[in-house]
Write an enzyme that holds these catalytic residues in place. Structure first.
Site, PDB file in Angstrom:
ATOM      1  N   ASN A 145     -12.815  -3.395   2.894  1.00 37.57           N
ATOM      2  CA  ASN A 145     -13.805  -2.156   2.841  1.00 37.57           C
ATOM      3  C   ASN A 145     -14.649  -2.142   1.606  1.00 37.57           C
ATOM      4  O   ASN A 145     -14.360  -2.670   0.289  1.00 37.57           O
ATOM      5  CB  ASN A 145     -13.186  -1.309   3.206  1.00 37.57           C
ATOM      6  CG  ASN A 145     -12.224  -1.025   3.784  1.00 37.57           C
ATOM      7  OD1 ASN A 145     -12.484  -0.846   4.977  1.00 37.57           O
ATOM      8  ND2 ASN A 145     -11.081  -0.827   3.486  1.00 37.57           N
ATOM      9  N   HIS A 160      -9.705  -5.235  -3.575  1.00 40.42           N
ATOM     10  CA  HIS A 160      -8.743  -6.066  -2.685  1.00 40.42           C
ATOM     11  C   HIS A 160      -9.041  -6.187  -1.000  1.00 40.42           C
ATOM     12  O   HIS A 160     -10.217  -5.444  -0.449  1.00 40.42           O
ATOM     13  CB  HIS A 160      -7.600  -3.852  -3.046  1.00 40.42           C
ATOM     14  CG  HIS A 160      -8.417  -2.864  -2.003  1.00 40.42           C
ATOM     15  ND1 HIS A 160      -9.002  -2.825  -3.098  1.00 40.42           N
ATOM     16  CD2 HIS A 160      -8.479  -2.590  -0.761  1.00 40.42           C
ATOM     17  CE1 HIS A 160     -10.306  -0.815  -2.515  1.00 40.42           C
ATOM     18  NE2 HIS A 160      -8.946  -1.235  -1.319  1.00 40.42           N
ATOM     19  N   LEU A 161      -8.407  -6.920  -1.155  1.00 41.20           N
ATOM     20  CA  LEU A 161      -7.581  -7.685   0.415  1.00 41.20           C
ATOM     21  C   LEU A 161      -6.976  -6.745   1.285  1.00 41.20           C
ATOM     22  O   LEU A 161      -6.279  -6.885   0.464  1.00 41.20           O
ATOM     23  CB  LEU A 161      -8.080  -8.568   0.634  1.00 41.20           C
ATOM     24  CG  LEU A 161      -7.998  -9.822   1.592  1.00 41.20           C
ATOM     25  CD1 LEU A 161      -8.521 -11.276   1.480  1.00 41.20           C
ATOM     26  CD2 LEU A 161      -7.033 -10.195   2.674  1.00 41.20           C
ATOM     27  N   HIS A 162      -6.294  -5.775   2.142  1.00 42.10           N
ATOM     28  CA  HIS A 162      -5.803  -5.471   2.874  1.00 42.10           C
ATOM     29  C   HIS A 162      -5.036  -6.300   3.950  1.00 42.10           C
ATOM     30  O   HIS A 162      -6.331  -7.167   4.714  1.00 42.10           O
ATOM     31  CB  HIS A 162      -6.083  -3.990   3.577  1.00 42.10           C
ATOM     32  CG  HIS A 162      -7.169  -3.175   3.112  1.00 42.10           C
ATOM     33  ND1 HIS A 162      -6.398  -1.837   2.684  1.00 42.10           N
ATOM     34  CD2 HIS A 162      -8.355  -2.509   2.532  1.00 42.10           C
ATOM     35  CE1 HIS A 162      -7.030  -0.697   2.359  1.00 42.10           C
ATOM     36  NE2 HIS A 162      -7.823  -1.384   2.327  1.00 42.10           N
ATOM     37  N   ASP A 196       1.216  -1.166   0.408  1.00 48.12           N
ATOM     38  CA  ASP A 196      -0.041   0.120  -0.546  1.00 48.12           C
ATOM     39  C   ASP A 196       0.808   1.183  -0.226  1.00 48.12           C
ATOM     40  O   ASP A 196       2.210   1.236   0.501  1.00 48.12           O
ATOM     41  CB  ASP A 196      -0.842   0.144   1.415  1.00 48.12           C
ATOM     42  CG  ASP A 196      -1.921   0.802   1.055  1.00 48.12           C
ATOM     43  OD1 ASP A 196      -3.327   0.117   1.189  1.00 48.12           O
ATOM     44  OD2 ASP A 196      -1.662   2.125   1.248  1.00 48.12           O
ATOM     45  N   ILE A 197       0.801   1.837  -1.070  1.00 47.58           N
ATOM     46  CA  ILE A 197       1.342   3.276  -1.201  1.00 47.58           C
ATOM     47  C   ILE A 197       1.155   4.564   0.860  1.00 47.58           C
ATOM     48  O   ILE A 197       2.181   5.130   0.607  1.00 47.58           O
ATOM     49  CB  ILE A 197       0.944   4.078  -2.196  1.00 47.58           C
ATOM     50  CG1 ILE A 197       1.704   4.947  -2.450  1.00 47.58           C
ATOM     51  CG2 ILE A 197      -0.320   4.923  -1.824  1.00 47.58           C
ATOM     52  CD1 ILE A 197       1.703   5.956  -4.422  1.00 47.58           C
ATOM     53  N   GLY A 232     -15.940   2.612   3.960  1.00 48.87           N
ATOM     54  CA  GLY A 232     -14.006   3.025   3.309  1.00 48.87           C
ATOM     55  C   GLY A 232     -14.194   2.702   2.330  1.00 48.87           C
ATOM     56  O   GLY A 232     -12.593   3.262   2.610  1.00 48.87           O
ATOM     57  N   GLN A 233     -14.846   2.380   1.175  1.00 48.72           N
ATOM     58  CA  GLN A 233     -13.874   1.791   0.391  1.00 48.72           C
ATOM     59  C   GLN A 233     -13.398   2.626  -0.720  1.00 48.72           C
ATOM     60  O   GLN A 233     -14.119   4.201  -1.107  1.00 48.72           O
ATOM     61  CB  GLN A 233     -14.517   0.489  -1.210  1.00 48.72           C
ATOM     62  CG  GLN A 233     -13.611  -0.051  -1.578  1.00 48.72           C
ATOM     63  CD  GLN A 233     -14.674  -1.268  -2.956  1.00 48.72           C
ATOM     64  OE1 GLN A 233     -16.022  -1.648  -2.786  1.00 48.72           O
ATOM     65  NE2 GLN A 233     -13.780  -1.020  -3.987  1.00 48.72           N
TER      66      GLN A 233
HETATM   67  P1  5GP Z   1      -9.620   1.103   0.831  1.00 55.52           P
HETATM   68  O1  5GP Z   1     -10.223   2.357   1.016  1.00 55.52           O
HETATM   69  O2  5GP Z   1     -10.567   1.263  -0.895  1.00 55.52           O
HETATM   70  O3  5GP Z   1     -10.140  -0.068   1.061  1.00 55.52           O
HETATM   71  O4  5GP Z   1      -8.229   1.414  -0.277  1.00 55.52           O
HETATM   72  C1  5GP Z   1      -7.716   1.389  -1.008  1.00 55.52           C
HETATM   73  C2  5GP Z   1      -5.856   1.511  -0.825  1.00 55.52           C
HETATM   74  O5  5GP Z   1      -5.469   2.144  -1.811  1.00 55.52           O
HETATM   75  C3  5GP Z   1      -5.634   2.758   0.604  1.00 55.52           C
HETATM   76  O6  5GP Z   1      -5.174   1.833   1.879  1.00 55.52           O
HETATM   77  C4  5GP Z   1      -4.323   3.764  -0.143  1.00 55.52           C
HETATM   78  O7  5GP Z   1      -3.820   3.969   0.875  1.00 55.52           O
HETATM   79  C5  5GP Z   1      -4.498   2.619  -1.602  1.00 55.52           C
HETATM   80  N1  5GP Z   1      -4.285   3.308  -2.618  1.00 55.52           N
HETATM   81  C6  5GP Z   1      -4.483   4.323  -2.743  1.00 55.52           C
HETATM   82  N2  5GP Z   1      -3.116   4.589  -4.330  1.00 55.52           N
HETATM   83  C7  5GP Z   1      -2.743   3.715  -4.171  1.00 55.52           C
HETATM   84  C8  5GP Z   1      -1.842   4.028  -5.389  1.00 55.52           C
HETATM   85  O8  5GP Z   1      -1.331   5.082  -6.241  1.00 55.52           O
HETATM   86  N3  5GP Z   1      -0.543   2.838  -4.981  1.00 55.52           N
HETATM   87  C9  5GP Z   1      -1.031   1.923  -4.052  1.00 55.52           C
HETATM   88  N4  5GP Z   1       0.516   1.046  -3.795  1.00 55.52           N
HETATM   89  N5  5GP Z   1      -1.824   2.277  -3.478  1.00 55.52           N
HETATM   90  C10 5GP Z   1      -2.721   2.717  -2.995  1.00 55.52           C
END
Ligand code: 5GP
Ligand code: ZN
Length: 112
Positions: free
Chosen positions: A85, A98-100, A30-31, A91-92
């Protein structure tokens, strides 16, 4: 999906910090990590949300990939958190399933 961020990671148009890959799944860091280890596991096929997932075999593969990533990242012994999410209240932010996998520190419960 040409305008999907995670599809661009899968195609290689954007180069992720890859940690795991097989025919159907990609995992990358994750970034904006929320813990010492924060990896996102995505299906290579564009599936917008958990609500759109209808492939049980792929669902199982995502779970097994989470386990494999946790092992590879040294999280297995102490434990770790997995999160999906889904849509607004979940909170998506990125609408490619995607799975964290989050670990390397103590997690709290309940989530905010
Ligand atoms: P969500 O909130 O949709 O469950 O999670 C999205 C995740 O994607 C966040 O944790 C966010 O930091 C990550 N993310 C967003 N943009 C990028 C990116 O450009 N590269 C990477 N590696 N992760 C990203
Ligand atoms: Zn996508």
């Amino acid at each position: 999906m040409s305008d999907c961020l995670f599809c661009k990671m899968v195609s290689g148009e954007i180069k992720p910090d890859k940690v795991y890959e097989n025919d159907r799944i990609l995992a990358f860091r994750d970034i904006n990590p929320q813990a010492p280890v924060h990896v996102l596991i995505v299906p290579k096929r564009h599936i917008p949300t958990l609500d759109d997932l209808d492939d049980g075999e792929l669902a199982g593969e995502l779970m097994l990939a989470a386990k494999a990533v946790a092992e590879q990242e040294g999280l297995a012994a102490d434990g770790y958190r997995t999160v999906i999410n889904c849509k607004g209240h979940g909170g998506q932010d990125v609408f490619h399933l995607h799975l964290h996998v989050i670990g390397g520190r103590q997690m709290s419960w309940p989530p905010g």
